[in-house]
Design an enzyme around this catalytic site. Structure first.
Site, PDB file in Angstrom:
ATOM      1  N   LYS A 139       0.258  -2.102 -11.088  1.00 17.22           N
ATOM      2  CA  LYS A 139       0.751  -0.722 -11.094  1.00 17.22           C
ATOM      3  C   LYS A 139       0.642  -0.160 -12.508  1.00 17.22           C
ATOM      4  O   LYS A 139       0.861  -0.891 -13.493  1.00 17.22           O
ATOM      5  CB  LYS A 139       2.210  -0.738 -10.632  1.00 17.22           C
ATOM      6  CG  LYS A 139       2.851   0.640 -10.498  1.00 17.22           C
ATOM      7  CD  LYS A 139       4.286   0.507  -9.959  1.00 17.22           C
ATOM      8  CE  LYS A 139       4.949   1.877  -9.825  1.00 17.22           C
ATOM      9  NZ  LYS A 139       6.303   1.782  -9.233  1.00 17.22           N
ATOM     10  N   MET A 154       6.706   8.347 -11.844  1.00 18.48           N
ATOM     11  CA  MET A 154       7.046   7.315 -10.831  1.00 18.48           C
ATOM     12  C   MET A 154       8.346   7.595 -10.101  1.00 18.48           C
ATOM     13  O   MET A 154       8.976   6.666  -9.600  1.00 18.48           O
ATOM     14  CB  MET A 154       7.118   5.933 -11.497  1.00 18.48           C
ATOM     15  CG  MET A 154       5.831   5.579 -12.222  1.00 18.48           C
ATOM     16  SD  MET A 154       5.888   3.935 -12.955  1.00 18.48           S
ATOM     17  CE  MET A 154       7.237   4.133 -14.106  1.00 18.48           C
ATOM     18  N   SER A 201       6.490   4.876  -5.329  1.00 15.68           N
ATOM     19  CA  SER A 201       5.617   5.164  -6.432  1.00 15.68           C
ATOM     20  C   SER A 201       4.505   4.155  -6.631  1.00 15.68           C
ATOM     21  O   SER A 201       3.533   4.469  -7.310  1.00 15.68           O
ATOM     22  CB  SER A 201       6.439   5.281  -7.710  1.00 15.68           C
ATOM     23  OG  SER A 201       6.962   4.046  -8.098  1.00 15.68           O
ATOM     24  N   ILE A 203      12.626   1.336  -7.590  1.00 23.16           N
ATOM     25  CA  ILE A 203      13.983   1.745  -7.994  1.00 23.16           C
ATOM     26  C   ILE A 203      14.634   2.594  -6.892  1.00 23.16           C
ATOM     27  O   ILE A 203      15.830   2.874  -6.943  1.00 23.16           O
ATOM     28  CB  ILE A 203      13.977   2.481  -9.352  1.00 23.16           C
ATOM     29  CG1 ILE A 203      15.380   2.522  -9.970  1.00 23.16           C
ATOM     30  CG2 ILE A 203      13.388   3.878  -9.209  1.00 23.16           C
ATOM     31  CD1 ILE A 203      15.442   3.042 -11.389  1.00 23.16           C
ATOM     32  N   GLY A 204      13.827   2.988  -5.895  1.00 25.10           N
ATOM     33  CA  GLY A 204      14.388   3.780  -4.793  1.00 25.10           C
ATOM     34  C   GLY A 204      13.590   3.560  -3.516  1.00 25.10           C
ATOM     35  O   GLY A 204      13.844   4.195  -2.493  1.00 25.10           O
ATOM     36  N   GLY A 205      12.611   2.633  -3.628  1.00 23.47           N
ATOM     37  CA  GLY A 205      11.758   2.365  -2.469  1.00 23.47           C
ATOM     38  C   GLY A 205      10.296   2.210  -2.854  1.00 23.47           C
ATOM     39  O   GLY A 205       9.430   2.089  -1.995  1.00 23.47           O
ATOM     40  N   SER A 206      10.031   2.175  -4.130  1.00 23.69           N
ATOM     41  CA  SER A 206       8.656   2.288  -4.629  1.00 23.69           C
ATOM     42  C   SER A 206       7.750   1.107  -4.327  1.00 23.69           C
ATOM     43  O   SER A 206       6.530   1.236  -4.396  1.00 23.69           O
ATOM     44  CB  SER A 206       8.673   2.561  -6.139  1.00 23.69           C
ATOM     45  OG  SER A 206       9.107   3.878  -6.399  1.00 23.69           O
TER      46      SER A 206
END
EC number: 3.5.1.4
Lengths: 550, 550
Positions: free
Chosen positions: A131, A184, A210, A231-234
């Site tokens: 990434k 991101m 992301s 961090i939230g679903g990336s």
């Protein structure tokens, strides 16, 4: 230079780094009406039989053929570089391209093996994609932000992310970095430097984010596997949108480290992890990367070197709580069908299914997002202001955010802890609902309400962000693909709020045809080993353990 | 009611809860000129022979005598209650007194044993004292703040701290809570509700803080052991000032939970742990409280249920880095002598000693403290404003603090992470200095520059706070006591800054005579098991493993 000039320069530089012999002539590429491009690299005839054999092979086969010297690391690297090139031409998934460096790494591995008769480590000769925010010596990390395109022009060995360093020491070959959304912080992959990354299952759809470039590249078999972050679903959203396996591990369990936009944010932990076509790759990565003794020197500050538990055994029959939907956004019909498949398959195999109460998940998602904007969006605004690049519509929460005080932040953190406590109690409380009288083994729910959202429509990440807030491990398992013939729009459904309406409106059975349908498998904090074992059972029941390799 | 009225009422209520038959008549108490009161409860004749035998006994003896029915839980509880009463009269260490409840708990344990022939758990009948902020049903938790004296008047079962709940389920007897400084954010124990808690080694000195009442009570043998907490040194400072054993474990390893003043602060983790006269009590507590399966339901949200490692083995010869002092405050001559003793004893036993470079520790202490005041002292100010109680001089950093933005907080958190990285590298870098070529096993340094500071003089907590910032486990081991004949003031020493000057000026060999001299044993993150084993070796070398029991 205007932001557009910088972007154009950056893109031109990237484009110049592809090997002309591996590029498909522009005019030979499929037109935008060709939506599913997963098989195109093979069917188009641009890959050789050997390149196809290599890039289609499971990791075990690749290793066996390295060991037996049937394939060299250089041969393997070239095959994946060629396929990654074509993948990029089809879905725009690469940011930094450094094939020559990758070929040098591969050549030196071949030399080492030739001279010593030893493989350098478990990743000897394995092409791994990174990434964009992961730091690798010699490359920049623009994280989708124009002002960072050349700042710095390249990172040093000292800066290299601990996991990258470790993978390098274990024999990995690096050759590409993959696209991310601006800073991101969105669930789709689009930015002012490189534009949109498309979903190879259906190019009408976003690849998610992301770690979206990773999702698209790995699905296109442009690498053996990739490393992303969450961090939230990336990790999970792009894995779900491309039917890959991933694990968002409990924070601290896997080494991470790389460029972040929200530097210093700690109210929600960020974790890095693998995205792969094979679950065994995810499992093995977790084991190897948490090996305390070998990697001591590579630790990142947040790493908790506890090692990987080998002694986690599952009961023969598992008990799952299942939520077909959360309390805020009703999933696409395709996703609901996927959940029904999972429920039926697990029940048929004799596992117990109870209902999970998702009350409060939508609200918790909002709290998690309010941590992201708690600096008033200052960091994100400054990144935009530096070159005047415009905000994407999605990013308005950062543009419109007001900075809060530390007092308010402390209150929010307390509130979060109260919610975590509530969820722990809810989990423990399932003991009253199970036939064994014990709490559930795992929780199953959609990874996203979308089976791949149309571009600009992936507006809700609450199915994943909740588990970042809880810091519970959560993985993705492929189920099937959306089918326009059976996943018909629910004409009678009445959306319950604006976000739900947006989701409902964005579904069109024809346009979303072929999108990936995935299920999220969740465990309690630190039960990462158990989650991986449950993922295997879910995949076995659904017949998707070999989704990509048969 | 004025703050003074509330305080007077609260004190009167507490005082009314002592049993008259256990109180020493005022006129029989030693005068303030009697400094060392450790032996007074025994030598004064107010304790019976049986009460002395019980309260002087090691925990193993207590258990054996419970098991054999030589002693009942009620007998044991009464002995410790009596001794705690006298201890309180001598050093003012108790806040909440609930002997009747404790006797009920003890009686029901006796009944259970009588009826079933089984002990209810490893703490069956063990009197354990609790720092004031721990929540126990039926009691308030004023944490040294006047406005919280009756708010709430008592907590419910639902509110009870997870560790209290667990200890209760394992058979502990609770009967007192112990004093803390205002809001628990100073290294001495004094507040407007209860005044000062004195050090039984020398009543000229503070008992330290914030778990100061625990330190004083446990040293006075008023409980078998106590539970305190530590966010900047609050377990270690009072343990050091009273020559007790404690472990400030890596955050998350031991369950905690209780009332905090800085609710929602997470930039520095707060941990709870045991303070004891026997190292084996600390070790056992860590094992029992991290037992995953039994205590699942009692977890606090920050608890990481890794379990306790039984397989940590030390090399036969250890390598320690030692810092006799940090880079900001030069310790008392007594403390330096203590460090010399430790160095000499370890060397004699064949362990390797290298120098630790403490550069940056003083600055890191300031950063850690700036997290505490990052809300502009708002929470602390509001607590004071509620009743108009005045700020103690020490607390002025809270009164004078300016609130910062979340952007600034994120920057500070980044800065902290950079410092942590630097310290990890420094630790790893010791490999270049050791004869084995491996990094050190542990780090030894003073717990505090003071061997017990005179009242109001414990102005520097940098020796402990650094390890809160690093989140490294750190324990205390008794070494010896200050001696006015040999620990002479260093007349030629030139203090290097104002804090150093304050420390230097506060030392007087006569006034500080008999203070406790302790050493701090530090490990890397999550090496809690190893730190405890190293503490044992340090104590064995120093001849202090049985400091309290021989």
């Amino acid at each position: 230079m205007s932001y557009k000039d910088i972007s154009a320069k950056k893109r031109a530089e990237r484009d110049s780094k592809f090997k002309p012999e591996w590029l498909v002539p522009e005019e030979e590429l499929p037109g935008p009406e060709v939506l599913d491009v997963l098989q195109w690299p093979v069917s188009s005839g641009y890959l050789s039989a050997s390149e196809i054999e290599i890039t289609e092979a499971p990791i075990a086969t690749i290793r066996a053929n390295i060991k037996s010297k049937k394939w060299t690391a250089v041969t393997i690297a070239k095959a994946f570089m060629h396929r990654a090139t074509i993948a990029h031409q089809l879905v725009n998934c690469l940011t930094e391209v450094f094939f020559d460096l990758g070929l040098e790494m591969a050549a030196s591995l071949d030399k080492y093996y030739e001279e010593t008769g030893q493989l350098i480590g478990p990743y000897h000769g394995i092409p791994i994609s990174l990434k964009d925010n992961l730091i690798i010596r010699g490359q920049p990390a623009s994280i989708g932000v124009v002002c960072l395109a050349y700042d710095p022009p390249s990172f040093t060995e000292e800066d290299e992310s601990p996991n990258v360093k470790t993978l390098r020491s274990l024999g990995a070959v690096f050759y590409v970095k993959t696209s991310v959304p601006t800073a991101m912080m969105i669930g789709e992959t689009m930015n002012n430097l490189y534009g949109y990354t498309l979903n190879p299952f259906n190019r009408n759809l976003t690849c998610g984010g992301s770690s979206g470039g990773e999702g698209a590249l790995v699905a296109m078999k442009g690498s053996v596997f990739g490393i992303g972050g969450d961090i939230g679903g990336s990790l999970r959203i792009p894995s779900a949108f491309q039917n890959l396996f991933t694990l968002r591990a409990t924070s601290g369990r896997l080494p991470g480290g790389g460029r972040a936009a929200l530097v210093g944010l700690e109210s929600v932990p960020s974790v890095q992890g693998p995205m792969a076509r094979e679950l065994c790759i995810v499992e093995e990565y977790c084991q190897i990367m948490t090996d305390l003794d070998k990697n001591m020197e590579n630790l990142d500050v947040k790493f908790v070197p506890y090692g990987w538990r080998q002694d986690v055994d599952l009961p023969e029959k598992l008990t799952f709580a299942i939520a077909r939907e959360d309390d805020k956004v009703h999933p696409y019909p395709s996703i609901l069908r996927g959940m029904d498949i999972v429920i039926e398959k697990l029940k048929s195999a004799g596992h117990e299914i109870i209902e999970w109460d998702p009350t409060g998940q939508g609200e918790f998602d909002q709290l998690v997002h309010s941590f992201f904007t708690s600096d008033g969006g200052n960091k994100i605004k400054k990144l935009h202001e530096a070159t005047g690049e415009p905000f994407f519509e999605f990013m308005h929460i950062y543009r419109d955010a007001k900075e809060i005080s530390v007092s308010d932040l402390w209150d929010m953190q307390s509130k979060r802890n109260g919610i975590v406590k509530k969820f722990i109690k809810r989990w423990d409380g399932t003991a009253k609902l199970t036939s064994s009288g014990k709490p559930i083994d795992g929780l199953l729910l959609p990874t996203s309400p979308y089976s791949g959202a149309p571009l600009n429509k992936n507006q809700y990440c609450g199915y994943t962000s909740v588990f970042n807030g809880l810091d519970w491990p959560a993985g993705t398992v492929p189920v099937t693909r959306a089918d326009k013939e059976i996943d018909l729009k629910e004409v009678d459904y009445k959306p319950k709020n604006d976000t739900d309406q947006l989701c409902y409106d964005s579904y069109d059975a024809d346009k979303c045809h072929g999108g990936a349908i995935s299920v999220q498998v969740v465990g309690r904090k630190l039960q990462d080993e158990k989650v991986l074992k449950m993922m295997k059972i879910v995949a076995q029941c659904c017949g998707t353990l070999d989704y990509w390799t048969t």
